[in-house]
Design a protein around this motif. Structure first.
Motif: not given
Length: 520
Positions: A173, A175, A212, A239-241, A261, A263, A265
């Motif tokens: 994850h 940002t 992505g 949000e993008y995966l 993966t 994620t 934000t």
């Protein structure tokens, strides 16, 4: 499947063939000098004085080995030949026996004591054990006496690409601020490969993005993820995966791969000004509302979040700036209009205000998108309230002589209904303030008359309360205090305060005074 099997067999045998060609030290080699040399550089010296050994010593020949290799994961129908131990002391008469000891001797590696051939009899895994240290020795077949000192050597398990890359810390994850420029670093990921990082490309990883794009890119070797588009807007998509692949063999065909993966934000920046939901607001308020009461709320919406959406509200213009105020509700993010001063419907029936909402926290990077404020018009209508009667004076002071005649008018109070309907007024005396009923009032005109005689010597002041009541609405009443002062008149003869007897002198002038027992 046949094609894949052929590729795997090719991967297995190609390194072995290359090693067989390029590494002659893996097999028998005769020394170039007269010393017998081992891998560790020690000389092979014979200690026996037998004729046979003297003959061998005269030959001055021995063996050299360095390292042997065996492919991991090999599981053919027969044990795999790792290498062959041989010494020139062996004339081929089968009088020399080869002995193997050390790591895995007899359990993993087996030696033909006649030929010196070493075979791997079990499937090996380099990731479990990368190398084995063993000791070889040539002894007399009959006596088991050593013909040479023992020699230590290493069998290395040669890697094949049998492990796929793994992302041990995924899923990830991260940002990144919205509206970031192209190439802004987001984060980096790391994959590990259990294969040998030194030999070949089995552990050489190349990173790529499977999902992505076109929003993000990745450095193939460092796995640093960056923005691939400028000015991504959180208000459009937050949000993008991102699906990331790590592939070994340098990314070439046939390599193994692993995925994870990420994620991403987008965090908020103040790139949106506040905007009132409507340009005109209407509110109504009774004229008798209590000061400080909230009359209405106005709200400017902001697509940003958190402190970037905070706005302050102010009244910047209008004809009611002295009567109204607006406060900011930080929790509801709106402006509350409150009453500061009393309203009077009969004086002014409506007001117009201009209210401004402005962002508290602005970002100079986005000043070109400004101004970060907005205005709206607020119209406030004052509603008529059924107000109680209003006396012409807040208090009354009346004077009356103590000898005034009964039923004479000693004064008058007046009151009116301030409402437009102007209801008639009826007056009365609050008898709790006139227990002796000394006064009366005309219910229609408010004239106060004397009901019983007054005596200033008994009471100088009389305080009564007059009630005014609307005839059309008996619940609307008002009270006013009336102070009545009784004025003195000469209605009492003088009196001595004590009993005295006076005597005259012989010449008729006042003389001695003596207390008498009677009053004059």
């Amino acid at each position: 499947m046949p094609e894949r099997l052929a590729e795997m067999l090719l991967d297995l045998w190609t390194p072995l063939i290359i090693l067989w060609i390029t590494l002659p030290s893996c097999i028998y080699m005769a020394p170039m000098n007269q010393s017998q040399v081992l891998m560790n550089g020690s000389r092979l010296e014979l200690s026996r004085l037998s004729e046979e050994q003297r003959i061998l010593n005269r030959s001055k020949r021995g063996w050299v080995w360095n390292q042997m290799f065996v492919l991991e994961e090999f599981s053919g129908p027969e044990p795999i030949l790792v290498g062959r131990l041989h010494t020139d002391l062996d004339p081929g008469s089968k009088k020399i026996k080869y002995i193997l000891s050390g790591d895995g001797a007899g359990t993993i590696f087996q030696i033909n004591d006649i030929t010196g051939d070493i075979h791997a009899i079990k499937r090996l895994d380099r990731e479990e054990k990368a190398e084995y240290t063993l000791t070889a020795q040539a002894v007399d077949w009959e006596t088991n006496k050593p013909l040479e000192p023992p020699s230590e050597f290493i069998i290395k398990v040669q890697d094949i690409n049998d492990n796929a890359p793994e992302f041990l810390n995924g899923p990830y994850h991260a940002t990144v601020p919205e509206m970031s420029i192209l190439g802004t670093s987001v984060t980096n990921v790391t994959a590990t490969d259990a294969d040998d990082p030194v030999y070949g490309n089995s552990a050489k990883l190349v990173y790529s993005i499977l999902e992505g794009q076109p929003y993000f890119s990745i450095e193939p070797e460092t796995a640093i993820i960056k923005t691939a588009l400028p000015n991504m807007d959180r208000e459009a998509k937050e949000e993008y995966l991102v699906v990331i692949q790590a592939k070994d063999m340098g990314g070439h065909s046939g390599g193994l791969s692993g995925t994870t993966t990420l994620t991403v934000t987008l965090t908020d920046v103040n790139d949106n000004p506040p905007k009132f939901a409507q340009s005109l607001y209407h509110f109504s308020v009774p004229e008798d509302v209590v000061l400080g009461t909230a009359i209405g709320r106005v709200k400017a919406n902001d697509q940003d979040i958190g402190e970037n959406a905070q706005s302050s509200y102010d009244i910047i213009d209008g004809d009611g700036t002295a009567l109204f105020e607006v406060t900011s509700d930080a929790q509801a993010q709106d402006g509350v209009i409150r009453l500061r001063k009393p309203l009077d419907f009969e004086t002014k029936k409506s007001y117009t205000l201009k209210v401004e909402a402005a962002n508290v926290h602005t970002d100079p990077r986005f000043s070109s998108r400004g101004p970060f404020k907005d205005t709206a018009t607020v119209k406030i209508v004052v509603e008529d309230a059924d107000e109680p009667p209003v006396f012409s004076s807040p208090t009354y002071l009346l004077e009356v002589h103590e000898n005034a005649a009964l039923n004479s008018v000693i004064g008058q109070v007046t009151a009116r209904d301030p409402d437009i309907t102007s209801s008639p007024i009826r007056f009365s005396i609050d008898r709790h303030t006139d227990l002796e009923r000394q006064f009366n009032i005309n219910a229609d005109d408010g004239k106060i008359t004397l009901a019983t005689p007054l005596d200033r010597e008994l009471s100088v002041w009389h305080n009564i309360t007059i009630i005014a009541t609307e005839i059309r609405n008996h619940s609307q009443i008002s009270r006013v205090p009336v102070a009545i002062k009784v004025l003195d008149v000469n209605d009492n003869a003088p009196e001595f305060a004590s009993e005295y007897e006076a005597f005259l002198c012989e010449n008729g002038k006042p003389g001695q005074v003596r207390l008498l027992r009677y009053m004059l």
